[in-house]
Design a protein around this motif. Structure first.
Motif: not given
Ligand code: 5GP
Ligand code: MG
Ligand code: MG
Length: 182
Positions: A46-66
């Motif tokens: 369910g959070a896939m669409m939200f995650t991709t939109d949000l993640f692109k706007r995160i400007k700090v050092m970040a990694s992505l997992d699920s």
């Protein structure tokens, strides 16, 4: 078959949703400005669409997992009492700042299970970000740290949220016509 015919009304347009995502990203960028690594954990599917939109706007050092958890059994609008972890994280979260990203918190059972699974893994911090929240429906004792929008007690679909695995690809969020459930 057209999906759009099944929608009774739109609650949040694409533009409404992007405003919510931008607001949350601003808060997250502010709060995690000093992080070494923010692990963003998307709760599938369910959070896939939200995650991709949000993640692109995160400007700090970040990694992505699920992770993937199950609480729904097919064509129902109610979560079941038992929630199971179907797919775990790929990487260790030890010493990292962790932000769980959810589409919606309803009874809270899914998040309670996830927090329980993650809490003993030595994360530096563990917070929750949800696009939508139905606080009146809460059964389990969980609270999101970042909430995009409190929603009425209605079953909503679109922008990742499904009914019977469908409607996730609607770019907006709405309510289904009653006859769709029959
Ligand atoms: P909870 O365990 O908090 O009751 O429910 C968590 C999950 O159930 C959410 O992550 C979401 O996938 C699903 N869910 C809860 N409320 C809704 C809703 O109104 N619409 C849809 N499509 N899914 C929901
Ligand atoms: Mg979810
Ligand atoms: Mg679902």
């Amino acid at each position: 078959m057209s999906m759009e015919n099944d929608i009774e009304r739109v609650l949040y347009s694409e533009a409404d949703i992007q405003k919510l995502v931008n607001k949350l990203a601003d808060q997250i960028n502010h709060d995690y400005a000093d992080t070494d690594e923010l692990v963003v954990v998307s709760v599938l599917t369910g959070a896939m669409m939200f995650t991709t939109d949000l993640f692109k706007r995160i400007k700090v050092m970040a990694s992505l997992d699920s992770v993937d958890l199950s609480s729904y059994a097919g064509a129902t609008t109610e979560s079941t009492g038992t929630v199971e972890l179907i797919q775990d994280l790929t990487n260790s979260i030890e010493g990292k700042d962790v932000l769980v990203v959810e589409d919606i918190v309803d009874t809270g059972r899914t998040l309670a299970k996830l927090v329980d699974v993650l809490k003993d893994r030595g994360a530096k911090s563990l917070k929750i970000c949800t696009l939508f929240d139905k606080p009146d429906r809460r059964v389990a004792d969980v609270k999101a740290d970042y909430v995009g929008q409190i929603v009425p007690n209605e079953f909503i679909v679109g922008y990742g949220l499904d009914y019977n695995f469908l409607y996730r690809n609607l770019p907006y969020v709405g309510v289904l016509k009653p006859e769709v459930y029959r």
